[in-house]
Scaffold this active site. Structure first.
Site, mmCIF file in Angstrom:
data_model
loop_
_atom_site.group_PDB
_atom_site.id
_atom_site.type_symbol
_atom_site.label_atom_id
_atom_site.label_comp_id
_atom_site.label_asym_id
_atom_site.label_seq_id
_atom_site.Cartn_x
_atom_site.Cartn_y
_atom_site.Cartn_z
ATOM 1 N N LYS A 35 -17.603 38.950 57.578
ATOM 2 C CA LYS A 35 -16.603 38.102 58.238
ATOM 3 C C LYS A 35 -17.020 36.640 58.174
ATOM 4 C CE LYS A 35 -15.325 41.985 61.212
ATOM 5 N NZ LYS A 35 -15.541 42.641 62.524
ATOM 6 N N GLN B 3 -19.026 41.394 67.831
ATOM 7 C CA GLN B 3 -19.026 42.597 66.983
ATOM 8 C C GLN B 3 -19.238 43.851 67.827
ATOM 9 O OE1 GLN B 3 -18.304 42.810 63.618
ATOM 10 N NE2 GLN B 3 -18.402 45.019 63.954
ATOM 11 N N ASP C 74 -9.810 37.864 67.787
ATOM 12 C CA ASP C 74 -9.990 39.236 67.311
ATOM 13 C C ASP C 74 -9.107 40.209 68.114
ATOM 14 O OD1 ASP C 74 -11.232 41.010 65.527
ATOM 15 O OD2 ASP C 74 -12.807 41.528 66.961
#
Lengths: 282, 282
Positions: free
Chosen positions: A53, A97, A120
């Site tokens: 990413k 994450q 996200d």
């Protein structure tokens, strides 16, 4: 007849091309879009994902602020890191994450991300806003699935979509987003009785279950559209590709399906946020 | 065999009986639980609903602070009223009666209710929290449906629940709450193709569509459990009672089904909030 391959790489390239222009314009205004990524501990696949990413950001000219915390990090320390990123006007998006080490309260950490930086799409507020048809940042994988559907003009209205999986970042939001697009939506999971029978009635199948090769071709209705959001060890999807290929009218491959579009959606939402916040970097 | 009548009045009385003790204990501590209700304009049914809720509070010893604003009220004025109630430490819950006049941004008004006072469960944050399995105040009608299911021990795990309707305060949250109880959930709506066929596969049917006598007995599977959340003019449900009565194994009547439990859930959540806030009234 062979099914249409829903080429995620093509969809992703298309998104990134349009982003390039927008990143250029932001830079002309002295704004450098920036995504902060937080990795806690050293799980090798998480490390790989977060690196992918970050690299994807940089290839597009988006700054990537990479924060790597030791696996002993406490919930309080993680919340403190997120709090600082919330305050930092040079950061436009925050990605934590998943998964974090089990001693950390992951939900508390997700919830502490400021809504305007939740690119996200992990907060309960963001999920609620998406479900109610407003809000800026849906969860990235569901957004990617909708993006692929849009790109290939898959008809949703009145169709029966069956989602297998009910996680907060995938099964639940994609169910609500398909519902908002006027599909009739069934959400299945490990307790579902007669899963094959349920899938047999689906015009659209979204696999979000996290088990390799779980969905079998014989379960599909002839001509179903199959979207595989699974990414299991060894780059294997949740869908048994060979047998589903025989029955589907359209199908996403793994790799090269939902995955690359998910990353593009993350980039897109970071750029959206930078445009909205509009704070310049010194 | 005749179906079991899911007696909402009995469920509601049971809840209110337990609340009585809790309200008494709060008062002993000098805390008077208080629900603020806001009615905008003079729609007669809204006026009736809000009065019913206020009266139900008072019968239980919960204060009811009734605010009636003229139909010309602007969004800004309504937001200001809500803001003041958010700040008022003697108010434990805020209910904005739906619908408000069409010139008002109803969603903005709902969203402005502080999460800790959103005892009617209308905010997107509250919805997200409920869906993700935390949060204090689910939307009241879905909570009532779950309460009836609990009271009568209706089995949900692995069963197919079909919800007809997808509103932010009913169809969507009840779908997510049934999913969290391990039902397989299908959400249907006006665009659904073959609605009767979909309902035929349901073990549990939740009618939340807002059309009188819409669900027909011939659509049901023999032995389905039918929960009717409809309340249409003349106290008529969404379910055609006589024909559904013939096929169902259990059914809620209208009136006396979901309705009274919904009001009890509102009272319960107001008391929950008062216990949590614990601020005493001078």
């Amino acid at each position: 007849m062979e099914p249409l391959i829903l080429d995620g790489k093509k969809v992703a390239d298309d998104i990134k091309e349009r982003l390039q222009t927008r990143v250029g314009e932001l830079k002309n205004q002295g704004i450098s879009p920036c995504l902060a990524t937080i990795l806690v501990g050293d799980d090798p696949s998480s490390e790989t994902y977060v690196k992918m990413k970050g690299n994807a950001c940089e290839r597009l000219g988006i700054l990537s602020k990479r924060i790597h915390l030791p696996k002993e990090t406490t919930t309080e320390e993680l919340l403190d890191t997120i709090y600082q990123l919330n305050q930092d006007s040079t950061v436009h998006g925050i990605l934590l994450q998943h998964p974090v080490p089990s001693h950390i309260d992951e939900r508390a950490a997700f919830e502490s991300i400021a809504i305007e930086k939740d690119v996200d799409g992990v907060t309960s507020l963001g999920f609620g806003q998406t479900t109610f048809g407003f809000g800026d940042f849906p969860s990235c994988t569901p957004a990617a699935i909708i993006e692929i559907i849009n790109y290939y003009n898959v008809e949703l209205e009145g169709k029966h979509a069956v989602v297998i999986g009910r996680s907060p970042i995938l099964g639940k939001p994609v169910s609500m987003m398909l519902l908002n697009r006027n599909a009739t939506v069934t959400t299945c999971h490990s307790y579902t009785e007669n899963l094959p029978e349920m899938i047999k009635s689906a015009d659209i199948v979204v696999a979000a279950v996290g088990k390799p090769n779980f969905i079998k071709g014989e379960w599909l209705k002839e001509g179903a559209v199959v979207l595989d959001a699974g990414y299991n060890k060894g780059n294997i999807g949740d869908v048994e590709y060979e047998t589903c290929f025989e029955k589907a009218s359209a199908i996403t491959p793994v790799p090269g399906g939902v995955g690359p579009v998910t990353i593009s959606m993350l980039l897109k939402q970071t750029v959206d946020s930078a445009e909205k916040m509009g704070v310049s970097v010194k």
